[in-house]
Design a protein around this motif. Sequence first.
Motif, short mmCIF file in Angstrom:
data_model
loop_
_atom_site.label_atom_id
_atom_site.label_comp_id
_atom_site.label_asym_id
_atom_site.label_seq_id
_atom_site.Cartn_x
_atom_site.Cartn_y
_atom_site.Cartn_z
N ALA A 117 -6.43 2.42 -8.01
CA ALA A 117 -6.12 1.57 -8.62
C ALA A 117 -4.23 1.01 -7.98
CB ALA A 117 -6.08 1.99 -10.38
N SER A 118 -3.69 3.11 -7.59
CA SER A 118 -2.85 1.94 -8.11
C SER A 118 -2.18 1.70 -5.98
CB SER A 118 -1.39 4.00 -7.18
OG SER A 118 -1.60 4.07 -8.77
N LEU A 119 -2.97 1.93 -5.13
CA LEU A 119 -3.48 1.47 -3.83
C LEU A 119 -3.34 -0.56 -3.72
CD1 LEU A 119 -5.16 3.79 -2.22
CD2 LEU A 119 -2.47 3.33 -2.04
N LEU A 129 1.14 -1.51 0.00
CA LEU A 129 0.20 -0.20 -0.76
C LEU A 129 1.01 1.37 0.25
CD1 LEU A 129 -2.51 -1.58 2.74
CD2 LEU A 129 -3.24 -1.06 0.36
N LEU A 130 2.40 0.94 0.44
CA LEU A 130 3.00 2.38 0.81
C LEU A 130 3.22 2.92 -0.49
CD1 LEU A 130 4.71 2.22 4.04
CD2 LEU A 130 2.77 3.37 3.98
N SER A 131 3.72 1.18 -0.92
CA SER A 131 4.41 2.18 -2.23
C SER A 131 3.22 2.18 -3.29
CB SER A 131 5.36 0.04 -2.91
OG SER A 131 4.41 -0.52 -3.36
N GLY A 132 2.30 2.03 -3.25
CA GLY A 132 1.13 1.71 -4.56
C GLY A 132 0.95 3.57 -3.93
N GLY A 133 1.72 4.41 -3.15
CA GLY A 133 1.21 6.14 -2.79
C GLY A 133 2.66 6.50 -4.45
N VAL A 134 3.79 5.69 -4.61
CA VAL A 134 5.19 6.68 -5.62
C VAL A 134 4.36 6.24 -6.81
CG1 VAL A 134 6.98 6.10 -6.36
CG2 VAL A 134 6.26 6.40 -3.91
N LEU A 135 3.05 5.05 -7.05
CA LEU A 135 2.66 4.34 -8.36
C LEU A 135 1.91 5.22 -8.10
CD1 LEU A 135 2.73 2.31 -10.92
CD2 LEU A 135 1.67 0.61 -9.22
N ALA A 136 0.90 5.32 -8.07
CA ALA A 136 0.38 7.27 -8.30
C ALA A 136 0.18 8.24 -8.74
CB ALA A 136 -0.86 6.84 -6.66
N LEU A 137 1.42 8.39 -8.23
CA LEU A 137 2.37 9.58 -8.64
C LEU A 137 2.86 9.31 -10.62
CD1 LEU A 137 4.89 10.94 -6.35
CD2 LEU A 137 2.59 11.74 -6.88
N VAL A 138 2.98 8.15 -10.88
CA VAL A 138 3.42 7.79 -11.94
C VAL A 138 1.79 7.95 -12.72
CG1 VAL A 138 4.55 6.45 -13.79
CG2 VAL A 138 5.45 6.66 -11.37
N LEU A 157 5.90 1.64 -16.73
CA LEU A 157 4.86 0.72 -17.30
C LEU A 157 3.83 -0.15 -16.67
CD1 LEU A 157 6.98 -1.75 -19.96
CD2 LEU A 157 5.54 0.09 -20.85
N ALA A 158 4.51 -0.71 -15.42
CA ALA A 158 2.85 -0.82 -14.47
C ALA A 158 1.83 0.35 -14.03
CB ALA A 158 4.20 -0.72 -12.75
N ALA A 159 2.59 1.67 -14.40
CA ALA A 159 1.60 2.68 -14.25
C ALA A 159 0.14 2.83 -15.10
CB ALA A 159 1.92 3.57 -14.59
N PHE A 160 0.76 1.86 -16.55
CA PHE A 160 -0.62 1.96 -17.39
C PHE A 160 -1.60 1.05 -16.97
CE2 PHE A 160 2.11 3.07 -21.16
CZ PHE A 160 1.85 3.33 -21.33
N ALA A 161 -1.19 -0.27 -16.07
CA ALA A 161 -2.07 -0.87 -15.32
C ALA A 161 -3.12 -0.02 -14.30
CB ALA A 161 -1.49 -1.77 -14.71
N VAL A 162 -1.81 0.92 -13.92
CA VAL A 162 -3.49 2.00 -12.91
C VAL A 162 -4.39 2.69 -13.12
CG1 VAL A 162 -2.73 3.51 -11.60
CG2 VAL A 162 -0.84 1.05 -11.04
N ILE A 163 -3.96 3.47 -14.34
CA ILE A 163 -4.67 4.39 -15.42
C ILE A 163 -5.45 3.42 -16.36
CG2 ILE A 163 -2.83 5.87 -15.06
CD1 ILE A 163 -2.16 4.85 -18.59
N ILE A 164 -5.50 2.35 -16.58
CA ILE A 164 -6.61 1.39 -17.48
C ILE A 164 -7.53 1.37 -16.51
CG2 ILE A 164 -6.58 -0.40 -18.38
CD1 ILE A 164 -3.84 0.04 -19.71
N LEU A 165 -6.89 0.18 -15.56
CA LEU A 165 -8.08 -0.02 -13.86
C LEU A 165 -8.53 1.27 -13.23
CD1 LEU A 165 -9.07 -2.20 -12.26
CD2 LEU A 165 -7.15 -1.64 -10.77
#
Length: 295
Positions: A247-249, A17-26, A227-235
């Motif tokens: 979705a990042s979380l 969940l914490l790492s999802g925070g940075v993924l949310a920025l991407v 590339l991981a952020a593509f899964a996030v923004i699509i989701l």
Amino acid sequence: MDMASVYEFIEFSTIGLLSGGVLALVALSFVLVYKGTGVVNFAVGEVMMLGAYLYYAAHVSFGLGPIPAFVLSLAAIAVLAVLVERMVLRPLSGQPTVSVLMATIGMASIVHGTVEAIWGGDTFTVPPLLPRMPLNLGEVLIPGTAIGNFAVAAVLIGAFIAFFRYSKTGIALRATASDPVTAATMGIDIRHAQRLTWILSSLVGTVAGVLIATSANLSPLLASTALAAFAVIILGGLDSIVGAIVASLIVGWIDAVAAGYLGGKARDLVPYVVVLAILVMRPHGIFGTRSIERL
């Protein structure tokens, strides 16, 4: 399930969940451009990478402190975003969306090649921007970098939400993204709004790149993190900031739990399988706007 397994699951989940925070920025970097221009910016990963390299050069090569080096990297990326908008994107105004999309792919290739020409393909250890003191909660150990990165991401995302909801400029950007023609008739400078969108997206990507580089290592492979952020923004939905966060979380949690129980290679597969399963039920994402076509 014994208590050791419970603590292990809590630790994996918390780190995810914490790492999802940075993924949310991407993901936010992608969403900002899409909301403002209707274009998916394929250069996000390379902008992240370049920002991280500029931070490394300013901090290590030129001996600046971490904060001045961080500010300098942000300023350089902002200038680069302005130049790209004026010299590349503005001439393409009014052209088909695919033309701008291809331009972002071209920019990504140029940035990637430039970085490799200057710094090569070696891996560098980047001095920390934030404290790395771990947090020990009984049997659960949380890395300090994960906590610090999540805190920075949470503050930045909260600031963006407040900016878009309450500030005059933020409201103008939302209006431009929603209906550019109507926004123009109301006196909003569309070109200025879109230029600001590209700048904000680049700055958010730079922050994410620096946080990732200081948490792990720095190499041209950092660009692939996008590339991981593509899964996030699509989701979450290409046009939804809230969707990007949620979705990042989700993806961050799945990624950490899969890696913890199934090994490191599972993190390259399991999140995308879950995302695919969800999209079968909701093709426009969790919070994305459903498009309606009249025939």
